[in-house]
Enzyme design. Structure first.
Site, short mmCIF file in Angstrom:
data_model
loop_
_atom_site.label_atom_id
_atom_site.label_comp_id
_atom_site.label_asym_id
_atom_site.label_seq_id
_atom_site.Cartn_x
_atom_site.Cartn_y
_atom_site.Cartn_z
N ASN A 1 0.82 -1.20 0.00
CA ASN A 1 0.00 0.00 0.00
C ASN A 1 0.85 1.25 0.00
O ASN A 1 1.98 1.26 0.51
CB ASN A 1 -0.94 0.00 1.20
CG ASN A 1 -2.06 -1.00 1.04
OD1 ASN A 1 -2.93 -0.84 0.21
ND2 ASN A 1 -2.01 -2.06 1.83
N THR A 2 0.29 2.29 -0.57
CA THR A 2 1.02 3.51 -0.86
C THR A 2 0.01 4.65 -0.97
O THR A 2 -1.17 4.40 -1.14
CB THR A 2 1.75 3.36 -2.22
OG1 THR A 2 2.71 2.30 -2.12
CG2 THR A 2 2.48 4.62 -2.64
N VAL A 3 0.48 5.89 -0.88
CA VAL A 3 -0.35 7.03 -1.28
C VAL A 3 0.39 7.80 -2.36
O VAL A 3 1.59 8.03 -2.27
CB VAL A 3 -0.69 7.96 -0.11
CG1 VAL A 3 -1.53 7.23 0.92
CG2 VAL A 3 0.54 8.58 0.54
N SER B 1 5.15 6.18 1.13
CA SER B 1 4.72 4.82 1.44
C SER B 1 5.46 4.24 2.62
O SER B 1 6.62 4.60 2.88
CB SER B 1 4.95 3.92 0.22
OG SER B 1 4.65 2.57 0.49
N MET C 1 -1.07 3.83 -7.36
CA MET C 1 -0.61 3.12 -6.17
C MET C 1 -0.84 1.62 -6.34
O MET C 1 -1.54 1.18 -7.23
CB MET C 1 -1.39 3.61 -4.95
CG MET C 1 -1.25 5.10 -4.69
SD MET C 1 -2.59 5.75 -3.69
CE MET C 1 -3.65 6.48 -4.92
#
Length: 528
Positions: A349-351, A368, A431
């Protein structure tokens, strides 16, 4: 133009400035900073800090950051690598002696030194206009006073809650009620508010020296980590040269290794070599080519990509037209090639966020902690979850991604940007861990080759080859799936949404901006 009688939403248009993020509170924060006269970089840092509070499963100040930035829209963009390094004591022999063949994703050895705060500080020093402390105030308020948990964040929280059970500090902060919060729950993180306030007052030293660094080092060492105060103090990201390819009149820019930006460019090169642009988007023929191109490109990633000093072979391959043509010839028409590599995928997961300001400064910005809640390790009293990027390292002396003192691991997160005639025309990112190169190719071909508007490109159903199968979102046409199956692809439903895109385009002739924001996330694009 979309079919207005069907569910969905339109692209967003504006004349002065625009922000697209994965959370409404971050988008509204970016707009507030832009209205205050801040630059696109000011807004990106402020929004990223808010996301570190309100999207804690995906990001935090214990993670890393990469950015592409086009001052006044001028290309090529300026690239910044804000990824952290392994401790200086991380000699590969240390792991070999202890028969550690793979780094566990919840161990202290998975924690590389966080690079995000250093990146924010250095990027602000070059491109910021407002005071650095002002940029962190919205995040501090949300951490101290509380924020409401949104649906996608809650879903990630519930899936990954078990990772928080292994650290008492993480468990007490993020599972305060004994379970993951439901949508609509108000959450607070007073310890993180105090840490952010210290950083606001002292800058990068507030994170990498003094009490915060001491707390993080002590906690990591208590769990067997090799980290030291020197490792934190010496952390420094750097400005680097972006890599790029031409596609018609457009030039596509990506971060160089240690990121997998080269993989996105390789997929695009293979698609172009196969004539995919002449096929209907999401048709069986186009989808088949994209799946096979991804297998080839990810296969070379897994063999050749690592730290920047050790990744020359994959960059040479990208620029070798004859080699690309030979690889493209391995993509068989209407038939899966069983000899292509199987992609080893994993969830992460990341933004990602995009911002354009009134002066047409353009930011493509990604932050992230890698897996949901990173390593799950949280130093007591700090509220800071530490990333687990080190899980990507190989315990293999001959691999370019081998662990070593001060090395950076291969990184999945990649901001993107497109230029034309020397000016930025698109800031974009997708993402989703291993999906990101595939996602970049997917949204770009939708927009550039098939005339999709930005929101339609974000909305379109997705797919990803993983472990010999192809994960397919439920929005894919069943007839396309049937055809792909008849060509030898083993299709399975994607367990989770694939990625999350944010996109902003600049029309220099009309002076207007357009944006799209992924429905797979809680966020939105807004402008004025």
């Amino acid at each position: 133009m979309r079919e207005l009688s069907l569910p969905g939403r339109s692209a967003v248009y504006a004349g002065e400035a625009m922000a697209a993020t994965s959370h409404p509170l971050a988008t509204s924060t970016a707009l507030h900073i832009l209205r205050r006269g801040g630059t696109a970089m000011d807004a990106a840092i402020a929004a990223s800090a808010v996301l570190a509070v309100v999207e804690s499963p995906e990001t935090g100040i214990g993670g890393d950051c990469f950015a592409l930035y086009a001052p006044e829209g001028q290309m090529p963009p300026i690239a910044f690598n804000g990824s952290g390094r392994a401790p200086l004591a991380a000699e590969i022999g240390w792991y070999e002696e202890r028969a550690i063949g793979k780094i566990a994703d919840d161990s202290a050895h998975a924690v590389t030194i966080p690079g995000a705060v250093d990146a924010w500080w250095r990027l602000h020093g070059r491109f910021g206009r407002l005071d650095f402390a002002e940029l962190l105030q919205p995040a501090i308020r949300y951490a101290e006073n509380g924020y409401v948990v949104h649906e996608r964040v809650a879903a990630e929280w519930q899936v990954a809650a078990a990772r928080l059970e292994n650290d008492s500090s993480a468990r007490s902060l993020f599972l305060a009620c004994g379970r993951a919060p439901e949508p609509g729950t108000v959450m607070r993180n007073g310890a993180l508010a105090r840490s952010l306030d210290l950083i606001a007052r002292k800058g990068r030293k507030g994170f990498y020296e003094g009490e915060l660094a001491q707390a993080m080092v002590a906690h990591l060492q208590s769990r067997g980590g090799l980290h030291t105060m020197e490792d934190f103090a010496r952390t420094a990201g750097e400005f680097v040269e972006p890599i790029s390819i031409d596609r018609g009149a457009n030039r596509i820019f990506q971060m160089p290794p240690n990121t997998q930006g080269v993989v996105a460019l390789m997929i695009l090169r293979l698609l172009d070599a196969c004539g995919a642009g002449d096929l209907d988007f999401l048709s069986p023929e186009h989808t088949h080519l994209a799946i096979e191109a991804a297998k080839i490109s990810y296969g070379y990633r897994d063999r050749l990509l690592g730290d920047s000093e050790r990744s020359g072979a994959i960059l040479d391959l990208l620029d070798d037209k004859d080699a690309i043509a030979r690889l493209a010839a391995g993509i068989l028409p209407r038939r899966m090639n069983p000899d292509l590599p199987k992609v080893a995928g994993g969830s992460a997961n990341t933004v990602y966020l995009a911002v354009v300001d009134r002066d047409r400064n353009v930011a493509s910005f990604i932050n992230s902690i890698y897996h949901s809640f990173g390593s799950g390790i949280c130093a007591p009293g700090t509220g800071i979850l530490l990333q687990n990027r080190g899980v990507s390292f190989r315990i293999d002396r001959d691999h370019p991604n081998a662990i070593g003192p001060g090395r950076r691991p291969m990184h999945t997160i990649i901001p993107g940007m497109v230029g034309r005639d020397g000016r930025a025309v698109l800031s974009f990112g997708v993402m989703g861990g291993d999906y990101q190169p595939m996602g970049h190719a997917h949204v770009l071909t939708a927009v550039q080759d098939h005339g999709y508007d930005l929101q339609a490109a974000c909305d379109a159903p997705r797919y990803l080859p993983v472990s010999g199968r192809v994960e397919v979102e439920r929005g894919m046409d069943p007839r396309t799936c049937e055809t792909l199956s008849s060509w030898g692809h083993e299709l399975v439903p994607a367990a989770d949404p694939l990625g999350g895109a944010q996109m902003i385009s600049i029309n220099w002739d009309s002076g207007t901006l357009a944006a799209g924001s992924d429905p797979r996330k809680d966020g939105c694009a807004l402008g004025y």
